[in-house]
Design an enzyme around this catalytic site. Sequence first.
Site, PDB file in Angstrom:
ATOM      1  N   ASP A   1       0.885  -1.159   0.000  1.00 16.60           N
ATOM      2  CA  ASP A   1       0.000   0.000   0.000  1.00 16.60           C
ATOM      3  C   ASP A   1       0.926   1.212   0.000  1.00 16.60           C
ATOM      4  OD1 ASP A   1      -1.355   2.298   1.160  1.00 16.60           O
ATOM      5  OD2 ASP A   1      -2.975   0.967   1.781  1.00 16.60           O
TER       6      ASP A   1
ATOM      7  N   CYS B   1       1.259   3.280   3.201  1.00 13.58           N
ATOM      8  CA  CYS B   1       1.625   2.558   4.420  1.00 13.58           C
ATOM      9  C   CYS B   1       3.059   2.910   4.823  1.00 13.58           C
ATOM     10  CB  CYS B   1       1.471   1.057   4.163  1.00 13.58           C
ATOM     11  SG  CYS B   1       2.488  -0.019   5.157  1.00 13.58           S
TER      12      CYS B   1
ATOM     13  N   CYS C   1       5.501   0.082   4.586  1.00 10.93           N
ATOM     14  CA  CYS C   1       5.746  -0.236   3.171  1.00 10.93           C
ATOM     15  C   CYS C   1       6.792   0.726   2.594  1.00 10.93           C
ATOM     16  CB  CYS C   1       4.452  -0.132   2.370  1.00 10.93           C
ATOM     17  SG  CYS C   1       3.181  -1.319   2.826  1.00 10.93           S
TER      18      CYS C   1
ATOM     19  N   ARG D   1      -5.181  -0.876   1.474  1.00 14.86           N
ATOM     20  CA  ARG D   1      -5.859  -1.333   2.687  1.00 14.86           C
ATOM     21  C   ARG D   1      -7.250  -0.735   2.862  1.00 14.86           C
ATOM     22  NH1 ARG D   1      -1.747   0.769   6.859  1.00 14.86           N
ATOM     23  NH2 ARG D   1      -1.828   2.439   5.307  1.00 14.86           N
TER      24      ARG D   1
END
Length: 289
Positions: free
Chosen positions: A174, A177, A180, A204
């Site tokens: 994502d 994120c 991430c 998400r």
Amino acid sequence: MNTSSLFKSSICAIAPLCLMLAMPVSADDGATQEEGGVMSRAVASVKSFFGGEESVTADVSVAASADLAAVEAKIRATFKAGRPDLAIASVEESELPGVYAVTLQSGPVLYSSADGRFFIAGDLYELGPQGIENVAERKLMPQRAELLAAVKRDDMIIFSPEGETRGAIYVFTDVDCGYCQKLHREVPQLNAKGIEVRYLAYPRAGLQSPTYAKMLSAWCADDRNEAMNILKTRGKVEPKTCDRNPIAAQFQLGARIGVTGTPAIVTESGRLIPGYKPADQLAAIALQQ
């Protein structure tokens, strides 16, 4: 009462067997031989009465299949009546006697009673010589590996090593994120160790979210890797759309194989690693496959 008498009295509930068991053993046989002779004739009689050893095995197998079919039908009916939104993909006997593994179409595995009234939403573990092992994970690994191997390379955003590729990881990501983004900063380190990073989309907040629109722009960009680099550093890219983009399919695939958050890292063997791990640890895991 000796062993042969006890055996006779218990098995003579089946009339055709009593006649066979009544046959005398030769007088010069000892007690052990007598018992062995009775037991041998009993086994032969059982086989003959039921149509042979293969027939007995086949009958047991058919009965087990019929029982499982009845249990599955009952569990499906109970779930449909109480929670029709929980669509069942399969029902199987679990390693725990009397408990059934119910796999939902959305991915998770539940452990249910035979009537479906009681179930556990969680993991089942087995304690063996090698330690504690997650039973569901053991079954899911080959399934994940097969499903991810079927994803076309063109549908992923891939960061490949400049030299030899020694291993690979799939990363459901994502772009908004934080972890991430942290993992993406370490992609050059992974590439330097020969690890290829294959990104799949997992917004998400869902397929109607602003994150989805950003990821759609990355997957539809002329230079998808550069678009991913920009988005993972919280930059902006030109909004784009394209037909037949794979984001929805990858989002659904993630849910199917057990992804519940990002980053979700999957090895080529199908092992799921939920959450961020440093590049050194990921490389070591990937190279063990």
